[in-house]
Design a protein around this motif. Structure first.
Motif, mmCIF file in Angstrom:
data_model
loop_
_atom_site.group_PDB
_atom_site.id
_atom_site.type_symbol
_atom_site.label_atom_id
_atom_site.label_comp_id
_atom_site.label_asym_id
_atom_site.label_seq_id
_atom_site.Cartn_x
_atom_site.Cartn_y
_atom_site.Cartn_z
ATOM 1 N N ALA A 46 21.660 -38.376 1.658
ATOM 2 C CA ALA A 46 23.064 -38.617 1.349
ATOM 3 C C ALA A 46 23.827 -37.332 1.051
ATOM 4 O O ALA A 46 25.046 -37.299 1.165
ATOM 5 C CB ALA A 46 23.181 -39.566 0.153
ATOM 6 N N SER A 47 23.129 -36.279 0.679
ATOM 7 C CA SER A 47 23.778 -35.051 0.233
ATOM 8 C C SER A 47 23.447 -33.887 1.140
ATOM 9 O O SER A 47 22.432 -33.895 1.842
ATOM 10 C CB SER A 47 23.330 -34.722 -1.196
ATOM 11 O OG SER A 47 23.757 -33.439 -1.588
ATOM 12 N N ALA A 48 24.325 -32.871 1.112
ATOM 13 C CA ALA A 48 24.070 -31.655 1.885
ATOM 14 C C ALA A 48 22.888 -30.878 1.321
ATOM 15 O O ALA A 48 22.283 -30.062 2.006
ATOM 16 C CB ALA A 48 25.308 -30.757 1.897
ATOM 17 N N GLN A 49 22.572 -31.134 0.051
ATOM 18 C CA GLN A 49 21.406 -30.514 -0.567
ATOM 19 C C GLN A 49 20.229 -31.491 -0.513
ATOM 20 O O GLN A 49 20.292 -32.567 -1.102
ATOM 21 C CB GLN A 49 21.699 -30.130 -2.015
ATOM 22 C CG GLN A 49 22.613 -28.933 -2.154
ATOM 23 C CD GLN A 49 22.630 -28.400 -3.575
ATOM 24 O OE1 GLN A 49 22.409 -29.121 -4.536
ATOM 25 N NE2 GLN A 49 22.900 -27.107 -3.715
ATOM 26 N N LEU A 50 19.205 -31.096 0.222
ATOM 27 C CA LEU A 50 18.015 -31.925 0.332
ATOM 28 C C LEU A 50 17.050 -31.508 -0.782
ATOM 29 O O LEU A 50 16.616 -30.360 -0.830
ATOM 30 C CB LEU A 50 17.353 -31.740 1.704
ATOM 31 C CG LEU A 50 18.269 -31.852 2.931
ATOM 32 C CD1 LEU A 50 17.433 -31.814 4.212
ATOM 33 C CD2 LEU A 50 19.128 -33.101 2.879
ATOM 34 N N VAL A 51 16.741 -32.439 -1.665
ATOM 35 C CA VAL A 51 15.888 -32.142 -2.810
ATOM 36 C C VAL A 51 14.577 -32.901 -2.657
ATOM 37 O O VAL A 51 14.556 -34.124 -2.514
ATOM 38 C CB VAL A 51 16.570 -32.535 -4.141
ATOM 39 C CG1 VAL A 51 15.677 -32.165 -5.318
ATOM 40 C CG2 VAL A 51 17.927 -31.859 -4.259
ATOM 41 N N SER A 52 13.488 -32.154 -2.681
ATOM 42 C CA SER A 52 12.159 -32.747 -2.534
ATOM 43 C C SER A 52 11.184 -31.961 -3.399
ATOM 44 O O SER A 52 10.967 -30.762 -3.171
ATOM 45 C CB SER A 52 11.714 -32.710 -1.072
ATOM 46 O OG SER A 52 10.426 -33.255 -0.914
ATOM 47 N N GLY A 53 10.608 -32.643 -4.404
ATOM 48 C CA GLY A 53 9.739 -31.929 -5.324
ATOM 49 C C GLY A 53 10.505 -30.795 -5.983
ATOM 50 O O GLY A 53 11.632 -30.977 -6.439
ATOM 51 N N PRO A 54 9.949 -29.575 -6.005
ATOM 52 C CA PRO A 54 10.626 -28.449 -6.643
ATOM 53 C C PRO A 54 11.605 -27.729 -5.706
ATOM 54 O O PRO A 54 12.193 -26.721 -6.089
ATOM 55 C CB PRO A 54 9.469 -27.513 -6.998
ATOM 56 C CG PRO A 54 8.495 -27.733 -5.880
ATOM 57 C CD PRO A 54 8.599 -29.196 -5.532
ATOM 58 N N TYR A 55 11.787 -28.264 -4.489
ATOM 59 C CA TYR A 55 12.554 -27.562 -3.465
ATOM 60 C C TYR A 55 13.963 -28.133 -3.321
ATOM 61 O O TYR A 55 14.159 -29.354 -3.317
ATOM 62 C CB TYR A 55 11.837 -27.630 -2.121
ATOM 63 C CG TYR A 55 10.422 -27.110 -2.181
ATOM 64 C CD1 TYR A 55 10.169 -25.753 -2.301
ATOM 65 C CD2 TYR A 55 9.339 -27.988 -2.155
ATOM 66 C CE1 TYR A 55 8.872 -25.276 -2.390
ATOM 67 C CE2 TYR A 55 8.044 -27.517 -2.241
ATOM 68 C CZ TYR A 55 7.812 -26.153 -2.364
ATOM 69 O OH TYR A 55 6.519 -25.684 -2.456
ATOM 70 N N VAL A 56 14.929 -27.219 -3.168
ATOM 71 C CA VAL A 56 16.306 -27.587 -2.872
ATOM 72 C C VAL A 56 16.727 -26.830 -1.621
ATOM 73 O O VAL A 56 16.753 -25.592 -1.615
ATOM 74 C CB VAL A 56 17.261 -27.237 -4.038
ATOM 75 C CG1 VAL A 56 18.695 -27.612 -3.664
ATOM 76 C CG2 VAL A 56 16.831 -27.951 -5.311
ATOM 77 N N VAL A 57 17.026 -27.578 -0.564
ATOM 78 C CA VAL A 57 17.402 -26.975 0.706
ATOM 79 C C VAL A 57 18.845 -27.364 1.006
ATOM 80 O O VAL A 57 19.163 -28.551 1.137
ATOM 81 C CB VAL A 57 16.475 -27.455 1.846
ATOM 82 C CG1 VAL A 57 16.902 -26.831 3.174
ATOM 83 C CG2 VAL A 57 15.025 -27.098 1.528
ATOM 84 N N ASP A 58 19.712 -26.378 1.084
ATOM 85 C CA ASP A 58 21.132 -26.612 1.362
ATOM 86 C C ASP A 58 21.383 -26.368 2.844
ATOM 87 O O ASP A 58 21.319 -25.234 3.314
ATOM 88 C CB ASP A 58 22.002 -25.687 0.511
ATOM 89 C CG ASP A 58 23.472 -26.064 0.548
ATOM 90 O OD1 ASP A 58 23.990 -26.310 1.647
ATOM 91 O OD2 ASP A 58 24.090 -26.110 -0.535
ATOM 92 N N LEU A 59 21.658 -27.447 3.579
ATOM 93 C CA LEU A 59 21.814 -27.332 5.023
ATOM 94 C C LEU A 59 23.089 -26.603 5.409
ATOM 95 O O LEU A 59 23.150 -25.975 6.465
ATOM 96 C CB LEU A 59 21.797 -28.721 5.663
ATOM 97 C CG LEU A 59 20.520 -29.540 5.485
ATOM 98 C CD1 LEU A 59 20.619 -30.853 6.242
ATOM 99 C CD2 LEU A 59 19.300 -28.748 5.944
ATOM 100 N N GLY A 60 24.113 -26.703 4.572
ATOM 101 C CA GLY A 60 25.361 -26.014 4.878
ATOM 102 C C GLY A 60 25.277 -24.531 4.619
ATOM 103 O O GLY A 60 25.661 -23.718 5.462
ATOM 104 N N ALA A 61 24.771 -24.172 3.456
ATOM 105 C CA ALA A 61 24.670 -22.760 3.079
ATOM 106 C C ALA A 61 23.450 -22.081 3.681
ATOM 107 O O ALA A 61 23.329 -20.853 3.637
ATOM 108 C CB ALA A 61 24.629 -22.627 1.564
ATOM 109 N N LYS A 62 22.524 -22.884 4.235
ATOM 110 C CA LYS A 62 21.271 -22.361 4.798
ATOM 111 C C LYS A 62 20.468 -21.596 3.747
ATOM 112 O O LYS A 62 19.978 -20.495 3.990
ATOM 113 C CB LYS A 62 21.562 -21.452 6.004
ATOM 114 C CG LYS A 62 22.218 -22.175 7.181
ATOM 115 C CD LYS A 62 21.273 -23.145 7.826
ATOM 116 C CE LYS A 62 21.831 -23.741 9.102
ATOM 117 N NZ LYS A 62 22.976 -24.641 8.888
ATOM 118 N N THR A 63 20.358 -22.203 2.570
ATOM 119 C CA THR A 63 19.603 -21.578 1.487
ATOM 120 C C THR A 63 18.465 -22.498 1.053
ATOM 121 O O THR A 63 18.526 -23.715 1.209
ATOM 122 C CB THR A 63 20.499 -21.292 0.269
ATOM 123 O OG1 THR A 63 21.084 -22.518 -0.193
ATOM 124 C CG2 THR A 63 21.587 -20.295 0.628
#
Length: 225
Positions: free
Chosen positions: A123-140
């Motif tokens: 649902a969000s641009a930030q994909l959160v899984s376990g300890p990881y946060v992946v921002d698809l827009g910022a590519k971080t």
């Protein structure tokens, strides 16, 4: 991620291809409906951007044919038609969203990213899984709140696995979705990217986010948050 662009206006097609390529996509492009219809049904694609007013096979028919053949990737319609009827027709044919020409780069990419997130159940641009946060827009990427530096191809592999979390992704699929059709491919490189991702994301072997299934492929195994 691999995108397909079907647009007969050469300047606009080149612009859209550039927008997507600059955002990290591998991009295939078609200049007419006949070529586009074949590519929409046969090419490995994560998202398609399709103009409605195409020579040859109309954009509406391309969408209908792709859906009838079982292709489930999201479709963004590009149209110069601002009437509600053409938008409704496109959506009923199987498209997921539309954008009226002319449009801004930022809105175009935001719609593309939103469609890809929704198709993967995020649902969000930030994909959160376990300890990881992946921002698809910022590519971080961050792990336990600390930034993780990835190359563009490493990020593409991570994005593909994460948006398909829990599903097995073959080496062939990863290769096909990383490179456009006319680019030379080497599936052995995928093993290198996976090895690098593991070393950067989980240097201490604490989380084991990526599982290798011998003879089948790879799977992102951490739960979504």
């Amino acid at each position: 991620m691999r995108a397909l662009v079907i647009e007969d206006d050469a300047a606009l097609r080149e612009q859209v291809v550039r927008f997507l390529a600059e955002d990290g996509f591998a991009v295939d492009a078609a200049a007419d409906g006949n070529q586009g219809a074949y590519m929409a049904e046969e090419y490995p694609t994560d998202i398609a951007v399709i103009d409605l007013g195409l020579p040859g096979v109309p954009g509406i028919d391309i969408i209908r044919r792709a859906r009838a053949s079982g292709r489930k990737y999201p479709v963004l319609i590009l149209t110069a038609r601002d009437g509600w009827q053409s938008k409704v027709e496109g959506l009923e044919a199987g498209a997921d969203d539309y954008l009226v020409k002319p449009f801004h780069r930022e809105e175009f990419l935001a719609r593309v990213r939103a469609l890809l997130r929704r198709s993967g159940g995020w649902a969000s641009a930030q994909l959160v899984s376990g300890p990881y946060v992946v921002d698809l827009g910022a590519k971080t990427v961050a792990a336990d709140g600390k930034p993780v530096e990835l190359t563009s191809y490493e990020f593409r592999v991570l994005e593909h696995l994460l948006t398909r979390a829990g599903k097995v992704v073959s080496k062939t699929e990863l290769t096909e979705h990383l490179y456009p059709e006319n680019e030379e491919r080497d599936s052995n490189v995928i093993e290198v990217f996976i090895r690098r991702l593991r070393a950067k994301l989980d240097p201490n072997g604490q989380y084991n986010p990526i599982t290798t299934l011998r003879g089948a492929g790879y799977r992102w195994d951490l739960p979504r948050s």
